[in-house]
Motif scaffolding. Sequence first.
Motif, short mmCIF file in Angstrom:
data_model
loop_
_atom_site.label_atom_id
_atom_site.label_comp_id
_atom_site.label_asym_id
_atom_site.label_seq_id
_atom_site.Cartn_x
_atom_site.Cartn_y
_atom_site.Cartn_z
N LEU A 1 34.04 47.35 46.32
CA LEU A 1 33.66 48.60 45.68
C LEU A 1 32.20 48.62 45.27
O LEU A 1 31.55 49.67 45.29
N THR A 2 31.67 47.47 44.88
CA THR A 2 30.28 47.41 44.40
C THR A 2 29.30 47.03 45.50
O THR A 2 28.10 47.02 45.26
N GLY A 3 29.81 46.72 46.70
CA GLY A 3 28.91 46.31 47.78
C GLY A 3 27.92 47.40 48.15
O GLY A 3 26.76 47.13 48.43
N THR A 4 28.40 48.65 48.14
CA THR A 4 27.51 49.76 48.47
C THR A 4 26.39 49.89 47.44
O THR A 4 25.24 50.21 47.78
N VAL A 5 26.73 49.65 46.17
CA VAL A 5 25.71 49.72 45.11
C VAL A 5 24.64 48.66 45.35
O VAL A 5 23.44 48.93 45.24
N ASP A 6 25.07 47.44 45.69
CA ASP A 6 24.11 46.36 45.96
C ASP A 6 23.24 46.69 47.16
O ASP A 6 22.03 46.45 47.15
N MET A 7 23.86 47.22 48.21
CA MET A 7 23.10 47.56 49.42
C MET A 7 22.08 48.66 49.12
O MET A 7 20.92 48.58 49.55
N ALA B 1 38.95 39.95 42.81
CA ALA B 1 37.49 39.73 42.86
C ALA B 1 36.90 40.32 44.14
O ALA B 1 35.83 40.95 44.12
N ALA B 2 37.60 40.12 45.26
CA ALA B 2 37.10 40.67 46.53
C ALA B 2 37.13 42.20 46.50
O ALA B 2 36.25 42.85 47.08
N TYR B 3 38.13 42.76 45.85
CA TYR B 3 38.21 44.22 45.74
C TYR B 3 37.02 44.76 44.95
O TYR B 3 36.41 45.78 45.32
N VAL C 1 46.99 42.96 39.09
CA VAL C 1 47.82 42.13 39.97
C VAL C 1 46.95 41.15 40.73
O VAL C 1 45.72 41.22 40.69
N ASP C 2 47.63 40.22 41.43
CA ASP C 2 46.91 39.19 42.16
C ASP C 2 46.30 39.70 43.46
O ASP C 2 45.19 39.32 43.82
N TYR C 3 47.04 40.54 44.18
CA TYR C 3 46.59 40.95 45.51
C TYR C 3 46.62 42.46 45.66
O TYR C 3 47.45 43.16 45.07
#
Length: 827
Positions: free
Chosen positions: A689-695, A683-685, A513-515
């Motif tokens: 979810l992957t922000g922790t992996v990058d950090m 995309a933001a979702y 979905v979009d949002y």
Amino acid sequence: MWRLTLRTLRADAVRLLLSSLAIVLGVAFVAGTLMLTDGMRAGAYERAGAFDRHTDLGVYAGGSALSPALVDRVRAVDGVAAAAGELTAAAGVVGADGRPVLGFAVLAAIPTEPALRSYDVVAGRLPDRPGEVALDAPTAAREGFALGAPVSVGGSTGPARPYTLVGTVDVADTTRDVGGPFIGLVGADALAVSGEQGYGRIMVAAEPGTSASALAARVAGAVGGEDATVKSRQQILDEAVDDAVRDLDQFGMVLLTFAGVAVVVAGFVIANTFAIVLAQRARRTALLRLVGARRSQVFRAALGESATLGLVGSALGVALGVGLAAGATALAPRLDLPISGDLTLTARTVLLSVLLGTVVTVGSALVPAWQGTRVPPIAALTDAAGQPARGAGRVRLALGALVGAVGVGALAGAAAVGQIALVALGGVLAFFGIVLFGPVLVPRLVRVLGRPLRPVLGATATLAVANAARNPRRVSATATALVIGIGLVSAFVVGAGSIKVGIERAVDARIGVDYLVTGIGGDLPDRVATELAARPELGVVHEQRGRVVDGVALRSAHPALVRRTLTGVDAGDVADLGPGAVLVHRELAAARGWRVGSTVTVAGRPFRVAAVVTAEAVGPSPVGVTEGHVVELTDTDFTALFPAERGYLAEVEPADGVSAVQARAAVEAVVARYPTVNLLDQAAYKRMLTGTVDMLLAFVTALLGLAVVIALVGVANTLSLSVVERTRENAVLRALGLSRGRMRALLAVEAVLTAVVGALLGIALGVAVSAGAVAFVARVGGDFTLVLPWGRLGLILAVAVLAALAASVLPARRALAGPVVTALGAD
């Protein structure tokens, strides 16, 4: 002999300088980590009782919450001066701009009894009655909230409602400081906002002169058959300290693990340095033997030299560690690092750090010192080349091949056996295989990588390859130090990249979905999905919910969205999903003998099987559920069965003919009233979810960076000592016409070839470890496959090349420093 050792140290100070730098850096990492964790531990003890300064007794909930009526019963016990219920939950604050204040917010019930209040008030007062709120001082100042002004607070039960701000408090560096706002409400309001049915604990203040043990017995009697535990003040404080220190110990163990990697790399550098230096002293050692020095004396002198170097380097490392710890403490608030407390330097830290550095240095020098004493005096006196270029023995090569093969086998079998420990074991064994087989492997790789350079650089490249490969053990040890750091960095880079791609695939499989509307720190509030569905601009609103009943995972489904998660339909028609009808997954249908059209009982109600389907697993099955034992119901039926069940995510699509901008505005109009809800596009979702992996990847790379730096110091050190060893040889080349630029290029190519071989072996090892880990994770659950991030791996290789070029600068300057005639006469 001791005086001779000190004179030798002074004479070879320059040669041993870079080796001592490796010790300094490794010990600094260890000392800095110990200082940080000691400071954090001291702070943890101080903060453990921050909210229990006036609590004499506590009643803690077991499986169910403690009701307000129980609080009244405890309050009526003889000897109780005050009693109040306390809970902590997730909530949110609407900022001055009408948008939710960012960050995970903590809601706490604040006692109204003065005898139990343990908060540090910055301004105003604490809430005394319903409708009042206290915030942490930074949030109030940042948002411009004034005392007496309305502040909108919301939680899991519904939209935000206004409360009067009556005070601000200081909760910094406590268990209620989690990066977002702190919200304090009286008990009734906290229950209403959080949706909790009762309190997590009851705090009790005793009347003066009351026996603590007698009061505990009376309170336990008042609690009666409730599922609760009565704890004394000492138990409360001890458990608070244990919780804080347990988390701190885990964090400290992580830091010390990476510090240990740096120390191990430093040990490789030190061992290689002593092997070269002692070999270059072969004639000096022979002279000592000829004038009467025993082999044991020469051996002890070499160890004394290493011990002195270790002591001095460790002391400097402790001093540098103080600077590192102070810098980390100062930068922690700006970088959101999990570091708090004051810098603490103890005698234990100093002693452990100095002992570790000294032991590692002496231990690394043991084998080179022993080998240095075994050269016969006469052979050493006639040996102008110093250490002979010896290769590895057959036993070492055979053992290296065996250990490496076992390591690779363990990595390959980790997924099949289902043991993550095999991945770690396989990585360690594969590394030792490289170490043992290195004297054959590394020189051959140097020659292979140097071959393309010969048409470009001609004789310069030929000489560089010959110099790099002339001593197999030396170049192998130098490259191996790089393998450790770069191997670990590569493993994390590849593993993180693979996990990110797997997460994105799972989002693509489940979200079409979009949002997306997600809960912040918890499930969605009760009426969010209902209000969204009521908006005419929105066509699809589906709250993802689930419940396990009798070993079956029941999932809410939307007819318009359910097809995207299916990989096949065994029987029936998915379009028949509707009220009273369900979709049954193949494994459950086979186990229960269910067919299309069968009437089945789900959670006590009859349903008709509309279709038997298959779906791709997007994660591990819930606890107690066999894979594939899934039933999907419509949102309406799921709500009828479990009206109180909430989900953490709702999918939203615009209605036909409504633009994305209009649909987003409609969603924002609803979400703005719910501060514990976040609106994201797909995309933001994925980024969330992957922000922790990058950090985590950035954190790990920074910690492992020191190990790579130490290994590159080893490259510079080996090259510098080789330049000293080849002084006369380099002078001959210059006398024959080799220009200064060509000499610099020769040393640069030699350094780059060594570094590139180490980097390539490290990357190969890291990829192999990641492959085993990713295969294991995929077996546990999820669509995870090995993904090679070529760009980042190329960046690792490029950094190694640039660092090697920088490492060749000083050795080249030394090689060109003296006149050719003087160098030709060097001994």
